[in-house]
Design a protein around this motif. Sequence first.
Motif, PDB file in Angstrom:
ATOM      1  N   ASP A  77      31.359  37.472  14.801  1.00 32.29           N
ATOM      2  CA  ASP A  77      30.749  38.645  15.531  1.00 32.29           C
ATOM      3  C   ASP A  77      30.014  39.614  14.569  1.00 32.29           C
ATOM      4  O   ASP A  77      29.285  40.464  15.008  1.00 32.29           O
ATOM      5  CB  ASP A  77      31.898  39.717  16.105  1.00 32.29           C
ATOM      6  N   ASP A  78      30.427  39.491  13.373  1.00 30.16           N
ATOM      7  CA  ASP A  78      29.698  40.372  12.131  1.00 30.16           C
ATOM      8  C   ASP A  78      28.394  39.910  11.770  1.00 30.16           C
ATOM      9  O   ASP A  78      27.660  40.534  10.831  1.00 30.16           O
ATOM     10  CB  ASP A  78      30.523  40.643  11.037  1.00 30.16           C
ATOM     11  N   ILE A  79      28.151  38.487  12.174  1.00 31.10           N
ATOM     12  CA  ILE A  79      26.886  37.850  11.613  1.00 31.10           C
ATOM     13  C   ILE A  79      25.962  37.532  12.798  1.00 31.10           C
ATOM     14  O   ILE A  79      26.572  36.886  13.643  1.00 31.10           O
ATOM     15  CB  ILE A  79      27.327  36.455  10.975  1.00 31.10           C
ATOM     16  N   ARG A 102      19.349  47.301   7.182  1.00 33.41           N
ATOM     17  CA  ARG A 102      20.228  46.202   7.576  1.00 33.41           C
ATOM     18  C   ARG A 102      19.857  45.105   6.405  1.00 33.41           C
ATOM     19  O   ARG A 102      18.779  44.723   6.081  1.00 33.41           O
ATOM     20  CB  ARG A 102      19.706  45.689   9.059  1.00 33.41           C
ATOM     21  N   VAL A 125      28.987  41.468   3.665  1.00 29.69           N
ATOM     22  CA  VAL A 125      29.544  41.903   5.125  1.00 29.69           C
ATOM     23  C   VAL A 125      30.814  42.690   5.054  1.00 29.69           C
ATOM     24  O   VAL A 125      31.020  43.483   5.917  1.00 29.69           O
ATOM     25  CB  VAL A 125      29.688  40.398   5.727  1.00 29.69           C
ATOM     26  N   GLU A 126      31.612  42.488   3.829  1.00 33.22           N
ATOM     27  CA  GLU A 126      32.686  43.330   3.790  1.00 33.22           C
ATOM     28  C   GLU A 126      32.410  44.931   3.558  1.00 33.22           C
ATOM     29  O   GLU A 126      33.436  45.601   4.075  1.00 33.22           O
ATOM     30  CB  GLU A 126      33.753  42.835   2.503  1.00 33.22           C
ATOM     31  N   ASP A 146      34.326  36.712  10.080  1.00 30.75           N
ATOM     32  CA  ASP A 146      34.479  37.273  11.587  1.00 30.75           C
ATOM     33  C   ASP A 146      32.879  36.959  12.073  1.00 30.75           C
ATOM     34  O   ASP A 146      32.063  37.595  11.724  1.00 30.75           O
ATOM     35  CB  ASP A 146      34.775  38.717  11.638  1.00 30.75           C
ATOM     36  N   THR A 159      29.257  46.272   4.424  1.00 26.22           N
ATOM     37  CA  THR A 159      28.235  46.529   5.590  1.00 26.22           C
ATOM     38  C   THR A 159      28.752  46.346   6.977  1.00 26.22           C
ATOM     39  O   THR A 159      28.289  47.048   7.985  1.00 26.22           O
ATOM     40  CB  THR A 159      26.954  45.965   5.403  1.00 26.22           C
ATOM     41  N   GLY A 160      29.702  45.354   7.152  1.00 34.78           N
ATOM     42  CA  GLY A 160      30.086  45.266   8.631  1.00 34.78           C
ATOM     43  C   GLY A 160      29.191  44.709   9.457  1.00 34.78           C
ATOM     44  O   GLY A 160      29.669  43.957  10.369  1.00 34.78           O
ATOM     45  N   HIS A 161      28.117  44.174   9.009  1.00 37.00           N
ATOM     46  CA  HIS A 161      27.159  43.325   9.663  1.00 37.00           C
ATOM     47  C   HIS A 161      25.936  42.619   8.677  1.00 37.00           C
ATOM     48  O   HIS A 161      25.630  43.380   7.908  1.00 37.00           O
ATOM     49  CB  HIS A 161      26.362  44.212  10.899  1.00 37.00           C
TER      50      HIS A 161
END
Length: 331
Positions: free
Chosen positions: A61-63, A6, A24-25, A59, A27-29
Amino acid sequence: MPDFGRVAIIGGGSWATAIAKVVVEHTGHIGWYMRRDDRISDFRRLGHNPAYLTGVHFDIDDIEFTSDINEIATEYDTLVFVTPSPYLKDHLKKLTADISHKFIVTAIKGIVPGEDVVCSDYFHQRYGVPYRQLLCIGGPSHAEEVALERLTYLTVAGSDEKMAREFSRVLACDYVKTETSTDVTGIEYAAVLKNVYAICAGICNGMGYGDNFQAVFLTNAIREMDRFLTAVNPVHRNICDSVYLGDLLVTGYSNFSRNRTFGMMIGKGYSIKSAQAEMKMVAEGYYGTKCMEEINRQLHVSMPILDAVYDILYKDLRPRDVIPALTEKLS
């Protein structure tokens, strides 16, 4: 192959925001440490950084946001530090978590003030992070252009080039191309020096020197950089690579460059304090100049440009006296 796990971003400025967008683009998170709770609250409400690169939307929600650096350091495996170098130690004063087993990535283009070492050496010496787990990001990369998804080339450097190559995949996308290197020390020092030279380029521009002179000036600046890097880390490198010469050129010429802007204001007659007060972002070259001058007192490399900027910023000598004398030393 390393498992970077992570990934978290440390810092809330424009470059931190651009790096966060890219990571984030992929890893998605991400985790994201910001010092101020009010900024975090506004970010969550607006969906973008309220202070920097406001056109970049996320987004939420991704952070996972937090103002607790120990929470981030405990819960995340890879910590990407993107704070202005003058403030790095202030952020780390609150750190009590053990980060010696973490992957540390520095995207900080500056020296650690008071320590006179580059960031990777500081994390190794102060926090016991093995060099193998330390990476740095360099190259010509204005945050504003990354945010606009304009094609950018970044270099990821690490003592273990395979590890650098693996992390470079976290940054690579349609608008970010990546290369790798093992010259961590050289790239970190080059990133400091290019800010110093950009201040000088800005001073000269503010004084009315034109493009013909700027071309000669930057030619001399890259030679000076090469002399210093050879003295501090004598490894094979091509000084014309984009992570060295390219970063110098974009910082010395671009209107996005805060260091060049800072220098232009001084060249036009602003005092240092008034120029700093008017700028909303940190010109890291101001702090880097003092650190590099102190480091070079031990190395004795011929660095007339560094000396000239130091004389203007820290000895209160007038640009109209210093710069003409400098022009006589260039060729």
